[in-house]
Design an enzyme around this catalytic site. Sequence first.
Site, PDB file in Angstrom:
ATOM      1  N   TRP A  27       0.819  -1.211   0.000  1.00 13.23           N
ATOM      2  CA  TRP A  27       0.000   0.000   0.000  1.00 13.23           C
ATOM      3  C   TRP A  27       0.859   1.270   0.000  1.00 13.23           C
ATOM      4  O   TRP A  27       0.339   2.371  -0.090  1.00 13.23           O
ATOM      5  CB  TRP A  27      -0.945   0.007   1.198  1.00 13.23           C
ATOM      6  CG  TRP A  27      -0.298  -0.395   2.491  1.00 13.23           C
ATOM      7  CD1 TRP A  27       0.353   0.413   3.385  1.00 13.23           C
ATOM      8  CD2 TRP A  27      -0.237  -1.713   3.031  1.00 13.23           C
ATOM      9  NE1 TRP A  27       0.810  -0.317   4.439  1.00 13.23           N
ATOM     10  CE2 TRP A  27       0.463  -1.632   4.257  1.00 13.23           C
ATOM     11  CE3 TRP A  27      -0.712  -2.962   2.611  1.00 13.23           C
ATOM     12  CZ2 TRP A  27       0.701  -2.747   5.069  1.00 13.23           C
ATOM     13  CZ3 TRP A  27      -0.463  -4.071   3.405  1.00 13.23           C
ATOM     14  CH2 TRP A  27       0.230  -3.964   4.621  1.00 13.23           C
ATOM     15  N   ARG A  28       2.175   1.108   0.102  1.00 13.83           N
ATOM     16  CA  ARG A  28       3.068   2.264   0.033  1.00 13.83           C
ATOM     17  C   ARG A  28       3.578   2.515  -1.395  1.00 13.83           C
ATOM     18  O   ARG A  28       4.344   3.449  -1.618  1.00 13.83           O
ATOM     19  CB  ARG A  28       4.265   2.065   0.962  1.00 13.83           C
ATOM     20  CG  ARG A  28       3.928   2.178   2.436  1.00 13.83           C
ATOM     21  CD  ARG A  28       5.146   1.947   3.303  1.00 13.83           C
ATOM     22  NE  ARG A  28       4.831   2.165   4.708  1.00 13.83           N
ATOM     23  CZ  ARG A  28       5.614   1.805   5.710  1.00 13.83           C
ATOM     24  NH1 ARG A  28       6.785   1.213   5.458  1.00 13.83           N
ATOM     25  NH2 ARG A  28       5.261   2.033   6.962  1.00 13.83           N
ATOM     26  N   GLU A  40      -5.395   0.609   5.942  1.00 18.52           N
ATOM     27  CA  GLU A  40      -5.519   1.103   7.310  1.00 18.52           C
ATOM     28  C   GLU A  40      -6.640   0.391   8.066  1.00 18.52           C
ATOM     29  O   GLU A  40      -6.504   0.103   9.259  1.00 18.52           O
ATOM     30  CB  GLU A  40      -5.757   2.625   7.308  1.00 18.52           C
ATOM     31  CG  GLU A  40      -4.556   3.435   6.864  1.00 18.52           C
ATOM     32  CD  GLU A  40      -3.343   3.251   7.761  1.00 18.52           C
ATOM     33  OE1 GLU A  40      -3.511   2.858   8.942  1.00 18.52           O
ATOM     34  OE2 GLU A  40      -2.215   3.489   7.293  1.00 18.52           O
ATOM     35  N   GLN A  45      -5.930  -3.786  14.648  1.00 20.02           N
ATOM     36  CA  GLN A  45      -5.913  -5.021  15.444  1.00 20.02           C
ATOM     37  C   GLN A  45      -5.234  -6.198  14.741  1.00 20.02           C
ATOM     38  O   GLN A  45      -5.388  -7.345  15.178  1.00 20.02           O
ATOM     39  CB  GLN A  45      -7.352  -5.446  15.826  1.00 20.02           C
ATOM     40  CG  GLN A  45      -8.226  -4.355  16.397  1.00 20.02           C
ATOM     41  CD  GLN A  45      -7.854  -3.979  17.804  1.00 20.02           C
ATOM     42  OE1 GLN A  45      -7.239  -4.752  18.516  1.00 20.02           O
ATOM     43  NE2 GLN A  45      -8.207  -2.784  18.214  1.00 20.02           N
ATOM     44  N   TYR A  85     -12.954  -9.252  13.276  1.00 20.30           N
ATOM     45  CA  TYR A  85     -13.559  -7.925  13.412  1.00 20.30           C
ATOM     46  C   TYR A  85     -14.314  -7.563  12.128  1.00 20.30           C
ATOM     47  O   TYR A  85     -14.020  -6.570  11.457  1.00 20.30           O
ATOM     48  CB  TYR A  85     -12.493  -6.871  13.721  1.00 20.30           C
ATOM     49  CG  TYR A  85     -11.720  -7.146  14.991  1.00 20.30           C
ATOM     50  CD1 TYR A  85     -12.207  -6.717  16.222  1.00 20.30           C
ATOM     51  CD2 TYR A  85     -10.519  -7.846  14.957  1.00 20.30           C
ATOM     52  CE1 TYR A  85     -11.508  -6.972  17.394  1.00 20.30           C
ATOM     53  CE2 TYR A  85      -9.816  -8.111  16.131  1.00 20.30           C
ATOM     54  CZ  TYR A  85     -10.309  -7.665  17.338  1.00 20.30           C
ATOM     55  OH  TYR A  85      -9.617  -7.924  18.492  1.00 20.30           O
ATOM     56  N   TYR A 123      -7.822   8.482  13.632  1.00 14.68           N
ATOM     57  CA  TYR A 123      -6.565   7.936  13.132  1.00 14.68           C
ATOM     58  C   TYR A 123      -6.652   7.618  11.636  1.00 14.68           C
ATOM     59  O   TYR A 123      -5.785   8.015  10.850  1.00 14.68           O
ATOM     60  CB  TYR A 123      -6.173   6.663  13.897  1.00 14.68           C
ATOM     61  CG  TYR A 123      -5.074   5.917  13.184  1.00 14.68           C
ATOM     62  CD1 TYR A 123      -3.764   6.353  13.249  1.00 14.68           C
ATOM     63  CD2 TYR A 123      -5.366   4.810  12.381  1.00 14.68           C
ATOM     64  CE1 TYR A 123      -2.746   5.711  12.557  1.00 14.68           C
ATOM     65  CE2 TYR A 123      -4.359   4.161  11.682  1.00 14.68           C
ATOM     66  CZ  TYR A 123      -3.057   4.613  11.774  1.00 14.68           C
ATOM     67  OH  TYR A 123      -2.066   3.987  11.069  1.00 14.68           O
ATOM     68  N   ASP A 141      -2.221   6.483  16.601  1.00 11.22           N
ATOM     69  CA  ASP A 141      -2.724   5.197  17.088  1.00 11.22           C
ATOM     70  C   ASP A 141      -1.865   4.767  18.279  1.00 11.22           C
ATOM     71  O   ASP A 141      -1.078   5.564  18.814  1.00 11.22           O
ATOM     72  CB  ASP A 141      -2.712   4.150  15.968  1.00 11.22           C
ATOM     73  CG  ASP A 141      -1.302   3.808  15.501  1.00 11.22           C
ATOM     74  OD1 ASP A 141      -0.332   4.439  15.964  1.00 11.22           O
ATOM     75  OD2 ASP A 141      -1.167   2.881  14.672  1.00 11.22           O
ATOM     76  N   CYS A 195      10.629   1.180  18.478  1.00 12.65           N
ATOM     77  CA  CYS A 195      10.097   1.554  19.793  1.00 12.65           C
ATOM     78  C   CYS A 195       8.938   0.618  20.149  1.00 12.65           C
ATOM     79  O   CYS A 195       7.791   1.032  20.315  1.00 12.65           O
ATOM     80  CB  CYS A 195       9.645   3.011  19.765  1.00 12.65           C
ATOM     81  SG  CYS A 195       9.423   3.747  21.391  1.00 12.65           S
ATOM     82  N   CYS A 211      15.737  11.523  23.547  1.00 13.13           N
ATOM     83  CA  CYS A 211      14.572  10.811  24.108  1.00 13.13           C
ATOM     84  C   CYS A 211      14.541  10.994  25.624  1.00 13.13           C
ATOM     85  O   CYS A 211      15.399  10.479  26.348  1.00 13.13           O
ATOM     86  CB  CYS A 211      14.629   9.333  23.763  1.00 13.13           C
ATOM     87  SG  CYS A 211      13.241   8.381  24.456  1.00 13.13           S
TER      88      CYS A 211
END
Length: 383
Positions: A27-28, A40, A45, A85, A123, A141, A195, A211
């Site tokens: 999708w990029r 997206e 989830q 979902y 988001y 998000d 992260c 940071c």
Amino acid sequence: MYSTEQKQYFSEELLSWYRRHKRDLPWRRSRNPYHIWISEIMLQQTRVETVIPYFHRFVDKFPTVEALAEAPEDEVLKAWEGLGYYSRARNLQSAVREVQERYGGVVPDTKEEVFALKGVGPYTAGAILSIAYNKPEPAVDGNVMRVLSRYFLIEEDIMKGSTRVLMEKLAKELIPEGAAGDFNQGLMELGAMVCTPKSPHCLTCPVMLHCSGRAAGMEAELPVKKKAKPPRPESRYVALLEGTGGQAGRVLIRQRPAEGLLARMWELPHALAPGAGTAGRDTAQGPDPAPAHEALAEHLAADGLGLGELRWFMPAEHTFSHIHWELDVFLGTVDNPPLLPESSAPLPSHYRWITREEMEQYAFPNVFLRILKAYFKEREGAS
């Protein structure tokens, strides 16, 4: 509140890092807002590795807004099968139909119009607007809140609405001019790859130098997040009813109601069981079939179906956001003269007899797919 130097360093270093190290995700490869929107919604989830093959199949089957808008819902749910979902798929199709009707099939490029679409929250709206249209809108998000909590040493509970508002305001301030799409994707990428929730890879982080969380030795404690209420356990008996006579080799399935949990999807008949959960027991014997027969017989009688003898087949379980199903699956047959499989009398309209091959025509929740596959595999092994 936060120094200009710290914010500028973050924006510049993150953007530079992303452009050098970003993953090649399908999708990029374009700025197609429809494709970005689909990705997206699928990524909610769900892990990236899981989404990639679904994304390819989905856009191959529904390559345009018009194609998805005009597709039967059953086909859309089947293409979504396994992602879970399922309300996401229904909301997506409903919103796409609105785009087709109101905007001529072109995904709108204003915050008000995108946010008004069904199933599109802050988001997703921010992701579409920034990535597809390069609008300077934040896309905040869980990954992004974790990164910002650590970098800026924000100790507010990220489950609170006020904290999200703070994060969205901060994220918007950080967006470099003309680079909203790459910057927001860089934030997502940093949270996903460096992260991380546990054991963050600080030594490879492009913004480690400033940071505040790491400087305070609190990177492992952030973000602050109030624990969600665990899903409540619910025990159920499942009837895997085998066909006889002209329906030999088939099993009975039914369609769920048009509203509520797993709406309009197909399943095996099941009924609430009293007592504690039974999934995962370590015996080949299984539970006593008597209470299961009583519960399932009463349940099926409401649809005019009788129930023959039962024998235990397997345990299964499935977790929704608010319920954890613990299932005992029983094999049996329909025992009702007017509705026997070999009878010419019709089944209720929301029931079907299906073979293994015919499973491909129906959308099932994962738990029932697993049960059916286990059943048909055992039958093949026995033949």
